[in-house]
Design an enzyme around this catalytic site. Sequence first.
Site, PDB file in Angstrom:
ATOM      1  N   ASP A 151       9.303   2.732  -0.667  1.00 60.35           N
ATOM      2  CA  ASP A 151       8.317   3.347   0.207  1.00 60.35           C
ATOM      3  C   ASP A 151       8.662   2.947   1.638  1.00 60.35           C
ATOM      4  OD1 ASP A 151       6.163   4.068   1.751  1.00 60.35           O
ATOM      5  OD2 ASP A 151       4.638   3.312   0.372  1.00 60.35           O
ATOM      6  N   LYS A 208       5.538   8.813   8.973  1.00 60.65           N
ATOM      7  CA  LYS A 208       5.320   8.230  10.294  1.00 60.65           C
ATOM      8  C   LYS A 208       6.371   8.666  11.311  1.00 60.65           C
ATOM      9  CE  LYS A 208       2.452   4.429   8.629  1.00 60.65           C
ATOM     10  NZ  LYS A 208       1.155   4.896   9.122  1.00 60.65           N
ATOM     11  N   TYR A 251       0.845  -1.188   0.000  1.00 59.86           N
ATOM     12  CA  TYR A 251       0.000   0.000   0.000  1.00 59.86           C
ATOM     13  C   TYR A 251       0.880   1.236   0.000  1.00 59.86           C
ATOM     14  CZ  TYR A 251      -3.415   3.463   1.670  1.00 59.86           C
ATOM     15  OH  TYR A 251      -4.220   4.563   1.806  1.00 59.86           O
TER      16      TYR A 251
END
Length: 427
Positions: A238, A266, A143
């Site tokens: 990613d 994050k 994702y």
Amino acid sequence: MPDTSTKLFDRAAQAIPGGVNSPVRSWRAVGGHPAFIVRGRGAHVFDADGHALLDFVGSWGPLILGHAPPAVVTAIAERAKSGTSFGAPTAIEVELAELLIDAVPSVEQVRLVSSGTEATMTAVRLARAATGRDLIVKFAGCYHGHVDSLLVRAGSGPLTLGVPDSPGVPAALASLVVSADFNDGDGVRELLRARGDEIAAVIVEPVAGNMGVVPPRPGFLDILRQETARAGTVLIFDEVITGFRLGWSGAQGRYGVTPDLTCLGKVIGGGMPLAAVGGRRDLMQMLAPVGPVYQAGTLSGNPLSVACGLATLKALRDTRGAYERLENLGAQAESALAAATRAAGVPACVNRVGSMLTLFLGVESVATLDDALRADTDRFARWFRAMLEAGVYLPPSQFEALFVSLAHEDADVDLLRRAADGALAAS
């Protein structure tokens, strides 16, 4: 009498689609209504009904120091006294950029943005501009945010909710994405050698975290590096989840593979909206205002977010043995969950890399999306609810990662083990 969280959810459902502002917060996969969280401290969160819960969600990964670490709280409060946003450069943006460049091998320049989705969208646009090609290769179950074309065979929320793609994504955009199988190095090699001159980029989570934690097989990332270089294709890591989570230099430092572009998020925001895309100088110099590739954001490099992220990263850097401790806590959590499944006689496996891990119920090994999809999601839902009753707060999906933080202690992992013993027996 409905509890406070239920009342809040009923109100939320009237004002917010599905009652939540991000689908992964929904408990549809596990049943019931989500707990509304009032505050967090250290390794615990406290819900609107006064329950103290041992937290292994950690805001889905950013809170590597735990909740409300004093140095971070102080940094945010002091920064807020001077203003929250200016729409102009600030010195701390430069300081954070320099820290990221120093820490991450692939990053020679960096552009701060506000979300992981923005970071991956920008990386893909850069790759297309640099190569003059249109096709993007992504991996099933990975994702990369809700960018239109990257919702093809996506993980995380779409996988949990049983939505492999999304309405509203034009077929023309979806046709520009080729889906490959994570950990199938031979398949990627064959694809890139056959169609490499059409492929702008390969984007990958170097450790998959959105179909549950799935580590790369030995040599898989090396094949991606070798074959993208051969084809003149941009390799994008990613590392929104793995950056600063799996080591000071992220997954690329851990595995010794350097991509062309890296997406971060994050942990670099410490729980505030902050992300980044960085990479080779020649690629980054294509971004406006020095290059032709347009990217902008009114709140990019927001002073509060940058102050929070910078304080988090400095505390992580300056905590002696931080990553060794995270590795040890992760290993203890892995052993605790594995022991609980053996004691209950439940077929299962625990996948872990560093301080992120997933217990897959009903399957004995998971290396691909197909493996993950064979997991027993019904049993997971029962286990989740039993763990919550025991005071342990887990991600409400079989296909997400548990995170340990520096705020967790050995006693917390022992509670995880004891709770899992009882929960698996009850489920």
